[in-house]
Design a protein around this motif. Structure first.
Motif, mmCIF file in Angstrom:
data_model
loop_
_atom_site.group_PDB
_atom_site.id
_atom_site.type_symbol
_atom_site.label_atom_id
_atom_site.label_comp_id
_atom_site.label_asym_id
_atom_site.label_seq_id
_atom_site.Cartn_x
_atom_site.Cartn_y
_atom_site.Cartn_z
ATOM 1 N N GLY A 1 -1.452 0.047 -4.163
ATOM 2 C CA GLY A 1 -1.268 -1.013 -3.171
ATOM 3 C C GLY A 1 -1.911 -0.644 -1.836
ATOM 4 O O GLY A 1 -2.573 -1.470 -1.189
ATOM 5 N N VAL A 2 -1.724 0.603 -1.410
ATOM 6 C CA VAL A 2 -2.326 1.066 -0.156
ATOM 7 C C VAL A 2 -3.846 1.024 -0.276
ATOM 8 O O VAL A 2 -4.567 0.576 0.641
ATOM 9 C CB VAL A 2 -1.818 2.480 0.206
ATOM 10 N N TRP A 3 -4.368 1.496 -1.403
ATOM 11 C CA TRP A 3 -5.823 1.510 -1.627
ATOM 12 C C TRP A 3 -6.376 0.087 -1.615
ATOM 13 O O TRP A 3 -7.383 -0.195 -0.956
ATOM 14 C CB TRP A 3 -6.125 2.189 -2.961
ATOM 15 N N ALA A 4 -5.726 -0.834 -2.317
ATOM 16 C CA ALA A 4 -6.192 -2.219 -2.384
ATOM 17 C C ALA A 4 -6.094 -2.887 -1.019
ATOM 18 O O ALA A 4 -7.006 -3.622 -0.606
ATOM 19 C CB ALA A 4 -5.382 -2.990 -3.422
ATOM 20 N N THR A 5 -5.014 -2.649 -0.292
ATOM 21 C CA THR A 5 -4.859 -3.237 1.039
ATOM 22 C C THR A 5 -5.943 -2.735 1.982
ATOM 23 O O THR A 5 -6.508 -3.507 2.766
ATOM 24 C CB THR A 5 -3.459 -2.896 1.599
ATOM 25 N N THR A 6 -6.234 -1.456 1.922
ATOM 26 C CA THR A 6 -7.288 -0.881 2.766
ATOM 27 C C THR A 6 -8.636 -1.518 2.449
ATOM 28 O O THR A 6 -9.396 -1.888 3.368
ATOM 29 C CB THR A 6 -7.359 0.641 2.566
ATOM 30 N N LYS A 7 -8.935 -1.658 1.160
ATOM 31 C CA LYS A 7 -10.206 -2.269 0.759
ATOM 32 C C LYS A 7 -10.300 -3.715 1.240
ATOM 33 O O LYS A 7 -11.332 -4.145 1.752
ATOM 34 C CB LYS A 7 -10.363 -2.241 -0.766
ATOM 35 N N VAL A 8 -9.226 -4.473 1.076
ATOM 36 C CA VAL A 8 -9.226 -5.875 1.484
ATOM 37 C C VAL A 8 -9.379 -5.993 2.999
ATOM 38 O O VAL A 8 -10.139 -6.831 3.495
ATOM 39 C CB VAL A 8 -7.948 -6.583 0.988
ATOM 40 N N ASN A 9 -8.685 -5.151 3.750
ATOM 41 C CA ASN A 9 -8.793 -5.202 5.210
ATOM 42 C C ASN A 9 -10.213 -4.856 5.684
ATOM 43 O O ASN A 9 -10.725 -5.463 6.625
ATOM 44 C CB ASN A 9 -7.770 -4.269 5.858
#
Length: 115
Positions: free
Chosen positions: A15-23
């Motif tokens: 979730g942290v990895w995906a959120t970082t990528k999306v941001n």
């Protein structure tokens, strides 16, 4: 218990990895970021075109000079011709000639005498 902890930790990390990528992607898609990216690419393209244009102009100038030399050699323009000896006027050379000895005339060149 360890299984649940493992999967929970894996889910949080994903979730942290995906959120970082999306941001990051969202920041790249803001109007300011898109404008800056377009400006940078335009500058890079301009510099590339300028370098190519300058290179092309230098090549044209070099080839033009080479072709002018070839044409000059073919037409005989580049060779320095033998110039004839300078000529002098016959009147100057023949001052002692009796034909030119008397240079006096009766005509006056003074314009004030006419009035």
């Amino acid at each position: 218990m360890f299984r649940r902890t493992f999967w929970f930790t894996t889910g949080v990390a994903a979730g942290v990895w995906a959120t970082t990528k999306v941001n990051r992607k969202l920041k790249q898609l803001t109007p300011e970021s898109l404008a800056a990216t377009a400006a940078n690419k335009a500058l890079e393209t301009g510099h590339r075109i300028k370098e190519r244009a300058v290179g092309f102009a230098l090549d044209v100038r070099d080839n033009m000079a080479q072709r002018e030399d070839e044409l000059g050699d073919a037409l005989g323009i580049n060779t320095s011709p033998e110039l004839p000896a300078p000529r002098r006027l016959a009147a100057i050379e023949n001052r002692s000639n009796p034909k030119y000895a008397d240079d006096r005339t009766t005509y006056s060149y003074n314009r004030n005498e006419d009035h």
